[in-house]
Design a protein around this motif. Sequence first.
Motif, short mmCIF file in Angstrom:
data_model
loop_
_atom_site.label_atom_id
_atom_site.label_comp_id
_atom_site.label_asym_id
_atom_site.label_seq_id
_atom_site.Cartn_x
_atom_site.Cartn_y
_atom_site.Cartn_z
N GLU A 1 42.29 33.83 43.04
CA GLU A 1 43.08 33.08 42.40
C GLU A 1 43.20 31.84 43.48
O GLU A 1 43.96 32.36 44.79
N ASN B 1 41.66 23.84 38.22
CA ASN B 1 40.18 23.94 37.77
C ASN B 1 39.28 22.30 38.49
O ASN B 1 38.63 22.82 38.71
N ASN C 1 38.34 39.42 34.89
CA ASN C 1 40.20 39.15 35.55
C ASN C 1 39.38 39.60 37.12
O ASN C 1 40.52 40.20 38.19
N GLY D 1 35.31 26.34 41.09
CA GLY D 1 33.91 27.05 41.58
C GLY D 1 33.38 26.37 41.74
O GLY D 1 31.80 27.44 43.43
N ARG E 1 37.78 40.54 38.72
CA ARG E 1 36.41 40.04 40.47
C ARG E 1 37.00 38.47 40.65
O ARG E 1 36.55 38.19 41.61
N ARG E 2 38.01 37.98 39.78
CA ARG E 2 38.46 37.29 40.27
C ARG E 2 39.28 36.67 41.08
O ARG E 2 40.19 37.37 41.03
#
Length: 187
Positions: A97, A140, A92, A159, A94-95
Amino acid sequence: MLRCLVQEHQRGWDEKLGQAEFAYNSMTNRSTGKTPFSIVYTKPPNHTVDLAVLPKCASKPAADFAIQFSQMLQEVREKLDASNRKYKEDANRRRRERSFAPGDLVMIRMRRERFPQEYQSKLSPRRIGPFAVLKQINPNAYVIDLPAHYNTSATFNIGDLVKYHPPDEAPTNLSSTDSDSTDGGGE
């Protein structure tokens, strides 16, 4: 592991299988902090060095054994939970929103499995678009207004979507004084 044990004697791999299994089950797992053998059998495995010492034959009450086993399993669960929390925090970190609203323009990442006819070489574009978002299925998945000639599903994972940024609208003025050509037509 078998490759390391067998080395150049590849036909004798089945003779080394037991050794490989024992080695794997004797190694401490990073997540649990215990060996698979000790989790299943509640004690570390006997190695060659341990064969000189015979195991103790004194029996313990079954209740003590059950308590010890349940405590060990609880420790394993706690270590797995701590390990999973650490993995989640690292992922998380590097993630970012992301979300898109219907009507937003997005670029779609080209994947060979989804666009085999368009994805032909290393020099092909990595993304295609822009395309409009039609609707959000869940956080997603999005349905994209994809032209029919692509012959693939219009539902994409987040993604594979990137927000479209149009090129600069700054005017570009080129005059003959800005170019590096000569008056004779560049000869």
